[in-house]
Design a protein around this motif. Structure first.
Motif, short mmCIF file in Angstrom:
data_model
loop_
_atom_site.label_atom_id
_atom_site.label_comp_id
_atom_site.label_asym_id
_atom_site.label_seq_id
_atom_site.Cartn_x
_atom_site.Cartn_y
_atom_site.Cartn_z
N VAL B 99 0.80 -1.22 0.13
CA VAL B 99 -0.04 0.15 0.05
C VAL B 99 0.72 1.21 -0.12
N GLU B 102 2.47 2.40 -3.34
CA GLU B 102 1.66 3.04 -4.09
C GLU B 102 1.45 4.42 -3.86
N ALA B 169 5.46 -9.20 -6.54
CA ALA B 169 4.77 -8.18 -6.99
C ALA B 169 5.45 -6.67 -6.50
N ASN B 172 7.90 -5.81 -9.06
CA ASN B 172 7.38 -5.47 -10.40
C ASN B 172 6.96 -4.07 -10.32
N ALA B 176 8.06 -0.62 -12.05
CA ALA B 176 7.12 0.10 -12.78
C ALA B 176 7.25 1.74 -12.58
N GLU C 89 -18.38 10.44 -7.95
CA GLU C 89 -17.90 9.10 -8.10
C GLU C 89 -18.36 8.31 -6.90
N PRO C 90 -18.56 7.02 -7.25
CA PRO C 90 -18.86 5.79 -6.24
C PRO C 90 -17.47 6.14 -5.34
N ARG C 109 -16.45 12.32 -1.61
CA ARG C 109 -16.83 11.46 -3.14
C ARG C 109 -17.94 11.70 -3.92
N SER D 91 -14.50 0.80 -7.83
CA SER D 91 -13.37 0.82 -7.00
C SER D 91 -13.16 2.00 -6.57
N GLY D 92 -13.54 3.35 -6.96
CA GLY D 92 -12.96 4.45 -6.45
C GLY D 92 -11.50 4.77 -6.46
N SER D 93 -10.72 4.10 -7.40
CA SER D 93 -9.39 3.90 -7.33
C SER D 93 -8.85 4.21 -8.97
N SER D 97 -4.44 0.64 -9.54
CA SER D 97 -4.29 0.60 -8.28
C SER D 97 -4.23 -0.65 -7.42
N ILE D 98 -3.16 -0.85 -6.69
CA ILE D 98 -3.07 -2.00 -6.03
C ILE D 98 -3.29 -2.01 -4.43
N VAL D 99 -3.73 -1.06 -4.08
CA VAL D 99 -3.94 -0.61 -2.71
C VAL D 99 -5.17 -1.36 -2.03
N GLN D 100 -6.42 -1.31 -3.15
CA GLN D 100 -7.32 -2.06 -2.75
C GLN D 100 -7.29 -3.47 -2.68
N GLU D 102 -4.66 -5.06 -1.51
CA GLU D 102 -4.45 -5.40 -0.47
C GLU D 102 -5.38 -5.52 0.56
N HIS D 103 -5.95 -4.36 0.74
CA HIS D 103 -7.12 -4.22 1.67
C HIS D 103 -8.07 -5.45 1.54
N ARG D 109 -11.79 -5.50 -7.04
CA ARG D 109 -13.04 -4.89 -6.91
C ARG D 109 -14.05 -5.21 -7.98
N ARG D 166 3.64 -3.03 -13.70
CA ARG D 166 2.59 -2.80 -12.67
C ARG D 166 1.47 -4.12 -12.95
N PHE D 168 2.29 -6.97 -13.86
CA PHE D 168 3.08 -8.19 -13.06
C PHE D 168 2.87 -8.21 -11.74
N ALA D 169 3.01 -7.01 -11.23
CA ALA D 169 2.93 -6.61 -9.63
C ALA D 169 1.51 -7.00 -9.40
N PHE D 173 0.69 -10.34 -6.90
CA PHE D 173 -0.17 -10.05 -5.63
C PHE D 173 -1.23 -11.14 -5.75
N ASP D 244 -12.12 5.40 -12.20
CA ASP D 244 -12.83 6.19 -11.20
C ASP D 244 -13.36 7.78 -12.01
#
Lengths: 309, 309, 309, 309
Positions: B99, B102, B169, B172, B176, C89-90, C109, D91-93, D97-100, D102-103, D109, D166, D168-169, D173, D244
């Motif tokens: 996280v 990013e 991950a 990579n 990026a 946006e959602p 949002r 996704s709101g992203s 994005s890779i953040v979501q 992980e969460h 999403r 990215r 690949f990441a 992941f 988004d």
């Protein structure tokens, strides 16, 4: 043994041309009025000697440095049970971030970010009215510094409104998670007053000397905390004392410390001395620009870094 | 002066009934095979004395402790320029979190989380092939430990595949952002081999002695880094050495240290000694359960905490 | 043409054995007292026919459904300028999340998450006192529903304190970013009152009919918004109307809609009809369990999905 | 009934002075070479009429629009079980994005962000080699478009390396969370090839006509999916089809649609027509600048918005 007064004098002399560097905190209107052309430093050793340079006797708003004294009070009241209310890990975020608070269900990361300090304040209140809690803190700090002239600057306390909204957000958020017991307005009333404590470098160094001296103030003989607790408070300052600049401070200075947006930095050389530096101009991460430089110079010239000489 | 051998003996005796506690890391199949009923400890003082307890001579997989040696190598190659590639702040996240990467555009928080260590590995490679970089690291660690018998466990290196996906991950992802220069497979090849370094507590304590002794190994006379750099590596270990358990380790132990999922913990008492403890069972934040307890006991009984005695 | 009354009757009959399913919202004490064994549904077509089933005439707390009416009022006051204060946006987050607000500097949002609705409320106030703003909203909803008997339940408004802390956090947080102009207590006073609007399914379906009928209420002849604005409000309901369950509602039902924790769901079949369903028991994402099922059945049996028949 | 050819002609005429606006995607080298001065549009109605404007016959790289066809294939293979592997919420992203991830423990999403599309690709492969999976997709798209001349541009597929890290990441992941079954290189090989599908506006509009026509292509008589599934794919495009910027597209255009960084946008007017627009210059959220404007004009002039006329 290094000649401490000579070290302070040389630091002061070298930094004199730079006095005025940095940017005074402007989000608290009363702080924004401070003359930036000031710099002071004080060192008190565990054998009771006091060394000064520059404006070491000018009182300034200690702001977040007060979090160290509040943490000491809270640990005195509830002991290790405090850690159910607040964590002990560096936050990796800005001092006023609310993100982590949501991810971690209302438990702030550590007692030195705003949310954590607000939770600590709630613990210190322990059912008392704001006026009483503020009185208790003031008495405690005067006792630590052995100086009845320490005061709270009411104008600064009232001037926190600009930044206040975010602190109100943090406190209400924690209250939603039941991690604040008292009314939010009361807790923040106390919190804003503790931030408005007005102390000089010398007063600050004297007040914090117990952290360098196994928990007791050798100048007054007052026992404040156990040696173990003194170590632990120092550990928290080192890992968490400078928000998301804590790693950097440890890297460059190597002493447990706590900064405030009033331009003060308090630091401890365990077993040796307590230190306060002050200059109102802040660097871009919100710590006193010259204060941080002065402490790096001091640590380098004395070999006081906890990470080796 | 405390009798160190007596201290180690008392710790070992007190912990003997608890040997086997904790949970062996199971996400690397080869590590999961380790007998949990092992515990060792070694202390090497700056005046060259060696103290041992339990399985101090049994080699184990040092895993993330190797990040300290790689950081030392990387600083030797590119100096402070390293900090353009990796930060110096505690992460506030788990060791393998993506996280923050990013949010901070591919610059890992510090050299001791996985992403940071992978970036450090990329720096150490400096255009060389994986085989050469691995060879260089192995020679360096043997030189530090003054012991040619240190090896890399190829089975463990190959066994990292389970956890490997996440490291692929991370690598990579950084590539990026152009924060990895070599092919990802090469960098991770080296990374997995460094984690597979196999050392005993005594070898580890010897290898890290330079960090306790102003950058030089007093037993061999080898100068490794400057005193300033030794301090700084210690500072990084203290603030970032235990992932999101760094604050806790500082609070309870008070020594710069680095843990590994193989059950080892390396620690430094600056100016005094270097220490290694090992027991394969991990606590719930992924550090050796008995190792952490042993270090806390050692610090308490010796007064070695950097935060005061 | 489908026989709508027969469709409603069949849905009611099929769902009767399930009435009572789900869990009544318990974080607002006054809502927790509602008898869960209720279910109602009303459809009003653009040619002015009204269809009812079950408890279609029982008033309930419309809660977040009121955000649709407040958005309509705000757009009427400041037009497209509203979108400087709130996004479209959602959110990908829960209804009361504060994380996104920090990442996006105090701009929520969309108008249907709590933070967004609070910002919309601030816009609607436009310098007026809370009492006046509440009066304006009540008059507006009575005008839309063509029914003077619509009221605000003061007990529910007062009962929002439990959930209130988080909304106070959101509002203070936005005020810190200067995205709230009025005192936080005033804005939330209005906000809590709008949530406490008490309406029956039939009243709700009548009040929202303009969104199905190019912006005008065909039963009263009142022109409320332009056809373009009606489409746009429908678009926002479809993408953002159910917090982080919006995608799911679109997938299963296929109608623009807005839910409330009182167990109501309002939906629009553009060009055809407006719909309200109500049953107090909520599913695990906080929408009326039977209400969502009823709407899915209705959409399937009428072919009203906007995504094809 | 509106004269569709006249509508397309008027749009084309009005937009002609603006052709070349926006910025061609530059992170895929092969796409960066495209002449920006192109604009095309095609509409195919459910009664089988085809309308064209501008460069409606020029093939372009459809990129992410291919995710609609892959989703259709995956649903055909595993049905609603697909939703164990990927979510259905906006996704709101950003798209990559890779953040979501992980969460949410490796479950993307929705199928239209990169991570989701990669998971969908893994499902489509179903144990087959990349070559076979690519062949299957190509046959499927040719069948949908009823046009054997649709091809995959190998140069573009190979050129995805820059953005490839990215992806690949993301894939590694997800594999760490066991949400990718096939070797990452194989899955991404297929993924990059599907993105490199080269189609003209007319081919694209024909291929997607089944989504406007209850799941069957009225021009060929081919039944592709059930009416219910067609509705659901349309719902996903509306809530998630533009990363988004999905809320904004729904607000301004009001049609289910999917964009690609090659400058194409595919949209559906359920029960009426399928639409493709193309112009290589992208706006700041990564959608075709003129394509989005053209679709907004088309929806306004035809009254095709799903949210009302």
């Amino acid at each position: 043994m290094v000649d401490l007064q000579a070290v302070l004098d040389s630091i002061y002399k070298e930094l004199t041309p730079r006095i005025g560097e940095g940017k005074v905190a402007d989000y608290i209107p009363e702080l924004a009025k401070i003359d930036p052309n000031q710099f002071g430093m004080a060192v008190v050793t565990v054998d009771g000697k006091v060394y000064r340079a520059g404006d070491a006797d000018v009182p300034f708003s200690i702001q977040s440095i007060s979090k160290v004294f509040m943490l000491t009070l809270a640990l005195g009241k509830v002991g290790e049970g405090l850690w159910k209310r607040v964590g002990r890990e560096p936050s990796g975020s800005a001092f006023n971030s609310i993100v982590q608070l949501e991810h971690e269900h209302g438990i702030p990361r550590n007692p030195f970010i705003n949310a954590g300090a607000i939770a600590v304040t709630d613990v210190v209140m322990a059912g008392h009215a704001p006026r009483e809690a503020i009185g208790e803190l003031l008495r405690f700090v005067r006792y630590l510094a052995d100086d009845e002239s320490v005061t709270i600057d009411e104008k600064v306390a009232r001037s926190e409104t600009q930044t206040g909204y975010r602190n109100f957000a943090l406190a209400n958020f924690m209250r939603a998670y039941k991690n604040i017991d008292h009314p939010v307005e009361h807790v923040l009333g106390v919190y804003f007053h503790q931030c408005a404590l007005s102390m000089s470098c010398e007063q600050l160094a004297r007040a914090g000397l117990f952290l360098a001296a196994r928990g007791s103030n050798p100048m007054t003989g007052h026992s404040v905390v156990s040696p173990k607790r003194a170590r632990r408070i120092n550990a928290l300052m080192l890992t968490c004392g400078h928000y998301d600049g804590s790693g950097d401070f440890a890297y460059h200075v190597g002493l447990p410390g706590k900064s405030g947006v009033g331009g003060g930095i308090f630091a401890v050389a365990p077993g040796v001395a307590s230190i306060a530096a002050w200059s109102p101009g802040l660097n871009k991460v919100g710590n006193s620009q010259l204060g941080a430089v002065a402490l790096e110079m001091l640590a380098a010239r004395t070999g006081w870094s906890v990470f080796g000489d």
